[in-house]
Design an enzyme around this catalytic site. Structure first.
Site, PDB file in Angstrom:
ATOM      1  N   ASN A  10      13.727   0.738 -35.728  1.00 35.08           N
ATOM      2  CA  ASN A  10      14.164   1.389 -34.486  1.00 35.08           C
ATOM      3  C   ASN A  10      12.934   1.591 -33.620  1.00 35.08           C
ATOM      4  O   ASN A  10      12.140   2.496 -33.861  1.00 35.08           O
ATOM      5  CB  ASN A  10      14.837   2.726 -34.829  1.00 35.08           C
ATOM      6  CG  ASN A  10      15.208   3.516 -33.580  1.00 35.08           C
ATOM      7  OD1 ASN A  10      15.136   2.992 -32.463  1.00 35.08           O
ATOM      8  ND2 ASN A  10      15.599   4.761 -33.768  1.00 35.08           N
ATOM      9  N   TRP A  11      12.792   0.742 -32.624  1.00 27.85           N
ATOM     10  CA  TRP A  11      11.584   0.788 -31.782  1.00 27.85           C
ATOM     11  C   TRP A  11      11.598   1.952 -30.804  1.00 27.85           C
ATOM     12  O   TRP A  11      10.607   2.195 -30.136  1.00 27.85           O
ATOM     13  CB  TRP A  11      11.434  -0.530 -31.011  1.00 27.85           C
ATOM     14  CG  TRP A  11      11.148  -1.724 -31.870  1.00 27.85           C
ATOM     15  CD1 TRP A  11      10.993  -1.754 -33.225  1.00 27.85           C
ATOM     16  CD2 TRP A  11      10.954  -3.073 -31.418  1.00 27.85           C
ATOM     17  NE1 TRP A  11      10.723  -3.032 -33.655  1.00 27.85           N
ATOM     18  CE2 TRP A  11      10.690  -3.858 -32.556  1.00 27.85           C
ATOM     19  CE3 TRP A  11      10.986  -3.677 -30.170  1.00 27.85           C
ATOM     20  CZ2 TRP A  11      10.460  -5.229 -32.470  1.00 27.85           C
ATOM     21  CZ3 TRP A  11      10.756  -5.047 -30.079  1.00 27.85           C
ATOM     22  CH2 TRP A  11      10.491  -5.812 -31.227  1.00 27.85           C
ATOM     23  N   LYS A  12      12.731   2.609 -30.654  1.00 33.94           N
ATOM     24  CA  LYS A  12      12.854   3.713 -29.693  1.00 33.94           C
ATOM     25  C   LYS A  12      12.392   3.221 -28.308  1.00 33.94           C
ATOM     26  O   LYS A  12      12.660   2.074 -27.965  1.00 33.94           O
ATOM     27  CB  LYS A  12      12.101   4.949 -30.204  1.00 33.94           C
ATOM     28  CG  LYS A  12      12.515   5.294 -31.648  1.00 33.94           C
ATOM     29  CD  LYS A  12      11.987   6.578 -32.183  1.00 33.94           C
ATOM     30  CE  LYS A  12      12.496   6.800 -33.605  1.00 33.94           C
ATOM     31  NZ  LYS A  12      12.090   8.083 -34.168  1.00 33.94           N
ATOM     32  N   HIS A  95      21.856   8.803 -33.392  1.00 33.20           N
ATOM     33  CA  HIS A  95      20.481   9.161 -33.726  1.00 33.20           C
ATOM     34  C   HIS A  95      20.204  10.603 -33.297  1.00 33.20           C
ATOM     35  O   HIS A  95      20.675  11.045 -32.250  1.00 33.20           O
ATOM     36  CB  HIS A  95      19.495   8.199 -33.053  1.00 33.20           C
ATOM     37  CG  HIS A  95      18.123   8.310 -33.638  1.00 33.20           C
ATOM     38  ND1 HIS A  95      17.274   9.318 -33.309  1.00 33.20           N
ATOM     39  CD2 HIS A  95      17.477   7.552 -34.568  1.00 33.20           C
ATOM     40  CE1 HIS A  95      16.150   9.181 -34.004  1.00 33.20           C
ATOM     41  NE2 HIS A  95      16.250   8.117 -34.776  1.00 33.20           N
ATOM     42  N   GLU A  97      17.709  11.926 -32.012  1.00 35.01           N
ATOM     43  CA  GLU A  97      17.088  12.069 -30.690  1.00 35.01           C
ATOM     44  C   GLU A  97      18.159  11.977 -29.597  1.00 35.01           C
ATOM     45  O   GLU A  97      18.085  12.687 -28.591  1.00 35.01           O
ATOM     46  CB  GLU A  97      15.996  11.001 -30.510  1.00 35.01           C
ATOM     47  CG  GLU A  97      14.769  11.331 -31.357  1.00 35.01           C
ATOM     48  CD  GLU A  97      13.957  10.132 -31.812  1.00 35.01           C
ATOM     49  OE1 GLU A  97      14.113   9.035 -31.249  1.00 35.01           O
ATOM     50  OE2 GLU A  97      13.172  10.309 -32.759  1.00 35.01           O
ATOM     51  N   GLU A 167      18.940  10.463 -41.984  1.00 36.94           N
ATOM     52  CA  GLU A 167      17.614  10.757 -41.448  1.00 36.94           C
ATOM     53  C   GLU A 167      17.473  12.265 -41.237  1.00 36.94           C
ATOM     54  O   GLU A 167      17.930  12.788 -40.210  1.00 36.94           O
ATOM     55  CB  GLU A 167      17.417  10.070 -40.096  1.00 36.94           C
ATOM     56  CG  GLU A 167      17.524   8.571 -40.136  1.00 36.94           C
ATOM     57  CD  GLU A 167      16.837   7.942 -38.917  1.00 36.94           C
ATOM     58  OE1 GLU A 167      15.915   7.163 -39.134  1.00 36.94           O
ATOM     59  OE2 GLU A 167      17.209   8.262 -37.783  1.00 36.94           O
ATOM     60  N   GLY A 173       9.178  11.166 -37.613  1.00 35.46           N
ATOM     61  CA  GLY A 173       7.940  11.158 -36.834  1.00 35.46           C
ATOM     62  C   GLY A 173       6.978  12.270 -37.188  1.00 35.46           C
ATOM     63  O   GLY A 173       6.026  12.528 -36.446  1.00 35.46           O
ATOM     64  N   SER A 214       9.831   8.974 -41.518  1.00 36.34           N
ATOM     65  CA  SER A 214       8.462   8.768 -42.002  1.00 36.34           C
ATOM     66  C   SER A 214       8.389   7.783 -43.171  1.00 36.34           C
ATOM     67  O   SER A 214       7.606   7.971 -44.108  1.00 36.34           O
ATOM     68  CB  SER A 214       7.808  10.102 -42.369  1.00 36.34           C
ATOM     69  OG  SER A 214       7.681  10.916 -41.204  1.00 36.34           O
ATOM     70  N   GLY A 235      11.051   4.107 -37.863  1.00 33.39           N
ATOM     71  CA  GLY A 235      10.540   4.263 -36.512  1.00 33.39           C
ATOM     72  C   GLY A 235       9.116   3.743 -36.419  1.00 33.39           C
ATOM     73  O   GLY A 235       8.872   2.549 -36.284  1.00 33.39           O
ATOM     74  N   GLY A 236       8.157   4.632 -36.517  1.00 38.51           N
ATOM     75  CA  GLY A 236       6.751   4.308 -36.270  1.00 38.51           C
ATOM     76  C   GLY A 236       6.250   3.069 -36.998  1.00 38.51           C
ATOM     77  O   GLY A 236       5.596   2.205 -36.393  1.00 38.51           O
TER      78      GLY A 236
END
Ligand code: 13P
Length: 257
Positions: A10-12, A95, A97, A167, A173, A214, A235-236
């Site tokens: 997930n590149w956001k 998600h 966010e 999640e 993150g 994470s 993510g990251g």
């Protein structure tokens, strides 16, 4: 029935179309050998068509990060599941966010899931509790309610196309992650067992469930060794070709039997 692992990046809100294409052109040849894993990237909308073109015939999949349930209409800023049909395989919905910043509700997640399935795409339904809910011991009850609401009215025959991503919000993150055993326990009791209650044991046994929060090359093997965890929503670490390839390779080796 063995469940095919699924690793989704997930590149956001990261990467321009040019950066996205350069990334997947570097990724695809390296990820090609791990065909026993479903390998998926979720770029921002602006890069979706370019990434879909770049990944055609590579075996890698593409996900959108959201989809509106209506096919078209006066919904400024939105992109419909129908519009995504020829470009993506999966759509991430729910998600945390989006729930926190974009007013995503359980009801809308359910509408989106139905529209995504109706257009022949696969929803990745994200669920997970806040730190306060976790500390209050409300995790299982809350995640169960999110799963039940998201799946309301979805036909049993569509469940093979559904992926759920657990999640925990406090792990996203932050560098803090749930241990493999704890994540597996919540995934089992709050997600797989809930689907079992709703659809029966066979559907529950076939459901693919990811862990997210994470995930890094250093903790991936611990998640993949758990009986109920079928991959990761990342993510990251999905923004780095070396790290993302390492995650795919670990998933491939873990389930290579
Ligand atoms: P991180 O891997 O950066 O914690 O993000 C997880 C996530 O939100 C994936 O959807």
């Amino acid at each position: 029935m063995a469940r095919t692992p699924i690793i989704a990046g997930n590149w956001k809100m990261n990467k321009t179309p040019a950066e996205a294409v350069a990334f997947v052109e570097a990724l695809a040849p390296r990820a090609a050998q791990f065909a026993n894993v479903d390998r998926v990237v979720a770029p921002p909308f602006l890069a979706l068509t370019a990434v879909a073109d770049a990944l055609a015939d590579t075996g890698l999949g593409v996900a959108a990060q959201d989809a509106h349930w209506e096919p078209s209409g006066a919904f400024t800023s939105q992109v419909s599941a129908a519009m995504l049909q020829n470009y993506v395989d999966y759509v991430i919905i729910g998600h945390s966010e989006c729930r926190a910043y974009l007013n995503e509700t359980d009801e809308n997640v359910n509408r989106k899931a139905k529209a995504i399935l109706a257009n022949g795409l696969k929803p990745i339904i994200a669920v997970g509790e806040s730190l306060a809910q976790n500390e209050a011991g409300e995790t299982v009850e809350f995640v169960r309610s999110q799963v039940s609401a998201a799946l309301d009215g979805i036909a049993p025959e569509d469940m093979a196309d559904v992926v759920v991503a657990y999640e925990p919000i406090w792990a996203i993150g932050t560098g803090k992650s749930a241990s493999g055993a704890i994540a597996d326990d919540i995934i089992k009791t709050a997600v797989r067992d809930t689907v079992g209650d709703l659809y029966g044991a066979a559907v529950a046994a076939g459901l693919r469930i990811q862990y997210g929060g994470s995930v890094k090359p250093g903790n991936m093997a611990e998640y993949m060794s758990q009986p109920n965890i079928d991959g990761a929503l990342v993510g990251g670490a999905s923004l780095d070709v070396d790290d993302f390839c390492a995650l795919i390779e670990i998933a491939s080796n873990a389930k290579d039997n």
